[in-house]
Scaffold this motif. Structure first.
Motif, PDB file in Angstrom:
ATOM      1  N   TYR A 112      27.526  54.500  36.147  1.00 20.91           N
ATOM      2  CA  TYR A 112      28.149  53.282  35.618  1.00 20.91           C
ATOM      3  C   TYR A 112      28.967  53.652  34.384  1.00 20.91           C
ATOM      4  N   GLU A 170      30.806  51.613  31.159  1.00 19.24           N
ATOM      5  CA  GLU A 170      31.155  50.422  30.391  1.00 19.24           C
ATOM      6  C   GLU A 170      32.567  50.647  29.861  1.00 19.24           C
ATOM      7  N   THR A 184      25.192  48.832  27.310  1.00 15.91           N
ATOM      8  CA  THR A 184      24.941  49.909  28.269  1.00 15.91           C
ATOM      9  C   THR A 184      23.576  50.528  28.049  1.00 15.91           C
ATOM     10  N   VAL A 214      22.350  46.916  36.337  1.00 16.66           N
ATOM     11  CA  VAL A 214      23.770  46.825  36.004  1.00 16.66           C
ATOM     12  C   VAL A 214      24.161  45.358  35.970  1.00 16.66           C
ATOM     13  N   TRP A 216      19.963  49.345  39.255  1.00 15.12           N
ATOM     14  CA  TRP A 216      20.680  50.595  39.004  1.00 15.12           C
ATOM     15  C   TRP A 216      20.669  51.440  40.284  1.00 15.12           C
ATOM     16  N   ALA A 227      25.390  57.026  32.339  1.00 18.47           N
ATOM     17  CA  ALA A 227      26.457  56.043  32.134  1.00 18.47           C
ATOM     18  C   ALA A 227      27.439  56.568  31.104  1.00 18.47           C
ATOM     19  N   VAL A 229      30.556  55.179  28.223  1.00 11.40           N
ATOM     20  CA  VAL A 229      31.039  54.042  27.442  1.00 11.40           C
ATOM     21  C   VAL A 229      32.372  54.421  26.816  1.00 11.40           C
TER      22      VAL A 229
END
Length: 1002
Positions: free
Chosen positions: A307, A309, A364, A373, A402, A411, A413
């Motif tokens: 993931y 952000e 996050t 998520v 997730w 993840a 960011v």
């Protein structure tokens, strides 16, 4: 997941926030996990600006936004900020101070534990416009300049407040600033430059000017929604936000028992250079380079990322460039069909600008912790890159679990600035700390609470009561933490302030009931001014009872270990064990059983207090109690202490000289007069206090002395002994005792001991065989020892080490007679369960200023606790026509009562001539103090009742700038010239007034 380097990840161990709709990280998680949009319209009173531009541009100011409540409020007293300075302090700094404190609380780090440490502070604050408001109100002084004109001052304010010695810096990279601060902090942690990092970002919108330029540029959303990833995205919604995080190396976090939100593996900070079409337009190649550099630094393949952000403001160009870069990099090596989910918290709370990177990082980290998520909102028609069947990225359009890859969550960011600065950090799921070592629950627990205001303490008591004993069913509120973990966390993982409360109980419900009783009854809260001098007092006989302390053998390891060590030593001397006798509940009637058992219990009790972190500054022993004091001080080994108490008590049990002792409720001189003609057969054996003396000597002679006294109504009580200590009747044991104790080898005292036989502090080496006979023969000058302990004027706490109070009333009498600031706590009571009595004593010692080692008192695991209940007042310049003289700070905080304006002094006003200066020599000291206090109140903008004449002026908030103003006011109004060093030194306002009057009369 394959991490390619062995660098210690950086753990996010604490967080605090003020975001639209969310005052805590938990509230933010509820917003994003439930898929809520909390944006609203701009409050109509937010931009109360009078110029024409604001009136002409109401169209811009009527849009949507995310705004915080009570940005004018501040708990100035908590942070030691005077109302004068608080009014001049940018609200961004005020709110961020509170949020940083909340983040430290969330991390379980007592603020006082950071003093002197290499902790770094990294902060980002957008220019809020508060400086303009102050200038329009006529406030141009240095406090206004430091508080509102220069944002880079703020990190230094935090470092000064907490006494931190690491780097302290403000950063500025437009909307990338707060994530850049995290990046810089991580680099400092990895290099070893700092051991802990405090990161904060603040973004408040106090003037409308920036709205106009952003509106003209078409950056502001006309729809009032941040539509990241949607082709109809027409700009972003401006929002306010304040976020702070606490960072430390993961290895240390796990060792400290922390539960990190997530860990940072690496990251990159880059610039687009000229890869974009302009300074403010994003560059695709620049974004790609940033992502590659970040994952290379983190040792992670982009294909392993679950993931990202996104910066995701909802602008067409920005979103399409960011998504294209993510598609290109995240697709490298990624298996078919497994896309990287993408989202943006801006769809929930708007764009918090200078705090946006931290807001995205917090969301996050929460998502990683919960392995969920959250959905990204307001997407109806995704960008083209998202519709390509071969794309590597996918918008998270619904809240979902997730991705399950049998690997830790990973993840990224991102945060970008209009200047072209790009930041990307790589996060992973934090490994779980090892489960705490199992510990035996104690039968009685102590819960310590503290605050810097009595109203806050009562609010805190209510919050903890509701945590321990929820008013609603548990299934509606979530799980209730284990009571032992709450007590541990409140003690070991919270800061301790000067208004204190500690309650005890056997379970959560009894603790909650005690807290609610305190709130209901409006219990007094005593303010402590520092740790007291602690004096351990070891009584002689009188406190013994069958089974004393036996329950502590099962509940307190320190007590058990020392009692058994003492028992083994006594067994070697006398052939019996005090521990066994106590466990059996054996009645103690003979002196050679009473004294060894009492000695063992006293030594063990002292060990428990010290294990709990209550270390003595002085020891006083009373008669045989000096043997336990000598062992506690390290002057005697346990074996030598056992030899003294066992051999001496055995000799006393065989003494064939008749003797008796009587407690008499008279002072020493009165008792000596009562002895009269019986002086050869009776004497004063003990002086406990001014009105309590013990007669010792021949039983018949003592009866003749006390008879007339009792007839007069004087309190007289025979002591349950059949010998006469501290009298000539013990002379027959002298030579034998000296011989039997000739082998003991005393050492220097590690803790000072005041001998009540010699009435002076002893070094330790002189506590040989000869001393222990004198201790038996000479009178006990306990009252003199107590008075000596009180003579230095320091706040003092006497802790009586006894299975039942013996000397408490005598100590209280001396405290009252001397007027000293002192208190007495006792350890055990014969009619109370051992553990309950001892924890109640510890609770009282804490309330009186002691600093227990709470992790030793009651081990446990860290759990979330109620936040600090801020007591805010309103600090705000009233408007452009307001002068500094009339600008107000209005009390509106919880528990502060009716609103009360605090008038800020006008630094430039001239003092009207009122005739001749006062003749200080003709005034009393209290009148001079009153005049000085009035001036101090004006300079500090404090109500008169808040000016304490018995504390240093610096603790009232006087700094070098205000001291200069105070000096000038005293010169003009009182006709005295006081050196600045005197105003900034340790002297109190009362001492200053006394010195001024003395100078005037000289």
């Amino acid at each position: 997941m394959n991490v390619k380097h062995g660098r210690d990840p950086i753990a996010i161990v604490g967080a605090g926030c003020r975001l639209p709709g969310a005052r805590t990280p938990d509230e933010l998680w509820r917003i994003v996990s439930e898929g809520r949009d909390v944006l609203g319209t701009i409050p109509q009173d937010r931009f109360n600006v009078e110029h024409d531009a604001a009136r002409r541009r109401r169209d811009v100011l009527s849009g949507a936004g995310g705004y915080l409540d009570d940005v004018a409020g501040f708990d100035a007293r908590f942070f030691g900020v005077t109302p004068f300075e608080a009014l001049r302090l940018d609200p961004q700094q005020r709110v961020l101070l509170e949020v940083i404190w909340e983040a430290l609380d969330d991390a379980g780090i007592p603020a006082e534990s950071l003093a002197g440490s290499d902790t770094g502070v990294y902060a980002s604050l957008q220019p809020s416009g508060y400086w303009d408001l102050l200038r329009r109100s006529g406030m141009y002084d240095m406090h206004a300049a430091l508080g509102a004109a220069v944002a880079g001052i703020f990190p230094g304010r935090v470092s000064t407040l907490l006494d931190l010695r690491g780097p302290s810096m403000g950063l500025d990279a437009a909307c990338a600033t707060s994530l850049l601060a995290v990046h810089v902090a991580c680099r400092a942690l990895w290099s070893g430059e700092v051991e802990l990092a405090i990161v904060g970002g603040s973004n408040l919108q106090l003037v409308p000017d920036l709205y106009f330029s952003l509106g003209d540029a078409g950056v502001i959303s006309g729809s009032g929604k941040c539509r990241f990833g949607d082709v109809s995205g027409d700009g972003y919604v401006r929002s306010e936000g304040v976020v702070s995080m606490i960072l430390k190396p993961l290895s240390r976090a796990l060792a400290d028992g922390d539960r990190p939100y997530a860990v940072i593996l690496g990251g990159a900070a880059t610039h687009d250079g000229r890869t974009g079409p302009s300074l403010v337009a994003p560059g695709l190649e620049g974004h790609k380079q940033m992502l590659r550099a970040a994952y290379r630094d983190a040792g992670i393949e982009p294909a392993d990322v679950d993931y990202v952000e996104a910066h995701g403001p909802g602008t067409h160009t920005g979103d399409s460039t960011e998504l294209a870069a993510l598609d290109a990099i995240m697709g490298e090596g990624r298996e078919d069909g497994r896309r990287c989910l993408v989202g943006s918290v801006k769809s929930n709370i708007g764009h918090t600008e200078f705090a946006a990177g931290l807001a995205g990082l917090l969301k996050t980290a929460l998502a990683v912790r919960h392995r969920t998520v959250p959905a990204t909102l307001h997407v109806e028609e995704p960008h083209a890159v998202l519709l390509d069947p071969g794309t590597a990225v996918e918008l998270a359009l619904c809240t979902q679990d997730w991705p399950d890859r049998a690997a830790p969550a990973v993840a990224g960011v991102s945060s970008f600035g209009m200047s072209g600065t790009n930041i990307h950090l790589v996060l992973s799921e934090a490994p779980q700390a090892a489960p705490p070592v199992p510990y035996r629950p104690r039968p009685s627990r102590v819960l310590p609470l503290s605050a810097r205001d009595p109203h806050a303490l009562r609010a805190l008591a209510t919050a903890y009561a509701d945590l321990l004993d929820p008013p609603a069913p548990a299934d509606l509120l979530g799980s209730t933490p284990e009571v032992g973990d709450v007590c541990f966390s409140a003690g070991a993982r919270r800061s301790h302030h000067d208004h204190r409360l500690a309650v005890t109980g056997e379970d959560a419900r009894s603790l909650a009931a005690a807290l609610r009783r305190f709130v209901r009854d409006g219990g007094d809260v005593r303010r402590v001014t520092g740790a007291p001098k602690v004096v351990f007092v070891f009584p002689g006989q009188g406190g013994q009872w069958a089974g004393m302390g036996r329950r502590l053998l099962a509940t307190e390891p320190a007590f058990a270990a020392h009692l058994r060590a003492c028992s083994q030593a006594v067994h070697a001397e006398l052939g019996w064990s005090p521990a066994d006798a106590l466990l059996d509940g054996e009645p103690l009637t003979r002196v050679d059983r009473i004294q060894p058992a009492l000695w063992a219990v006293q030594v063990a009790l002292a060990a428990v207090w010290r294990e709990w972190g209550v270390e003595p500054d002085l020891l006083i022993g009373h008669s045989m109690g000096e043997i336990a004091a000598a062992v506690t001080a390290g002057a005697l080994s346990v074996a030598d202490g056992a030899a003294v108490v066992a051999r001496r008590s055995r000799m006393l049990s065989r003494l064939d000289v008749p003797g008796a002792m009587w407690v008499v409720g008279l002072g020493e001189e009165q008792v000596r007069a009562a002895i009269g003609e019986e002086a050869g057969r009776a004497c004063v054996g003990v002086v406990n206090s001014r009105h309590s003396t013990v007669l010792s000597g021949d039983p018949v002679a003592l009866e003749r002395i006390v008879g007339p006294l009792r007839a007069r109504g004087v309190f007289c009580r025979r002591v349950e002994v059949d010998y006469a200590s501290h009298a000539p009747q013990v002379e027959p044991v002298r030579e034998r005792l000296l011989g039997e104790l000739s082998g003991i080898r005393p050492y220097p005292c590690a803790i000072p001991v005041h001998s009540s036989a010699w009435d002076r502090v002893v070094g330790g080496e002189e506590l040989d065989a000869s001393y222990w006979f004198q201790n038996l023969r000479l009178p006990v000058r306990f009252a003199d020892a107590a008075r000596a302990a009180l003579a230095d004027g320091r706040p003092t706490l006497f802790v009586e080490l006894s299975p039942h109070p013996v000397l408490g009333s005598a100590l209280e009498e001396e405290i009252e007679a001397t007027g000293a600031r002192a208190d007495v706590v006792t350890s055990l009571h014969r009619d109370e369960p051992d553990c309950a009595a001892l924890t109640a004593a510890l609770a009282r010692a804490y309330e009186l200023g002691c600093r227990p080692r709470w992790d030793h008192v009651q081990p446990g695991a860290g759990v979330p606790l109620p936040g600090y209940p801020w007591q805010r007042r309103r600090f705000w310049p009233d408007g452009p026509k307001t002068t500094a003289r009339t600008a107000t700070a209005t009390a509106t905080g919880a528990g502060t009562g009716a609103a009360s304006p605090v008038v800020a002094e006008d630094p430039g006003r001239a003092v009207a001539a009122t005739g001749a200066k006062p003749d200080l020599a003709a005034l009393s000291e209290s009148e001079v103090a009153g005049r000085v206090a009035d001036l101090a109140a004006q300079v500090l903008s404090l109500p008169g009742h808040e000016i304490g004449v018995d504390v240093p002026l610096t603790l009232l908030g006087l700094d070098s700038v205000l001291a200069t103003r105070f000096k000038e006011r005293m010169r003009r109004d009182l006709g005295v010239d006081v050196p600045l060093r005197d105003l900034l030194g340790p002297d109190t306002l009362l001492e200053l007034a006394t010195r001024l009057r003395a100078s005037a009369t000289a």
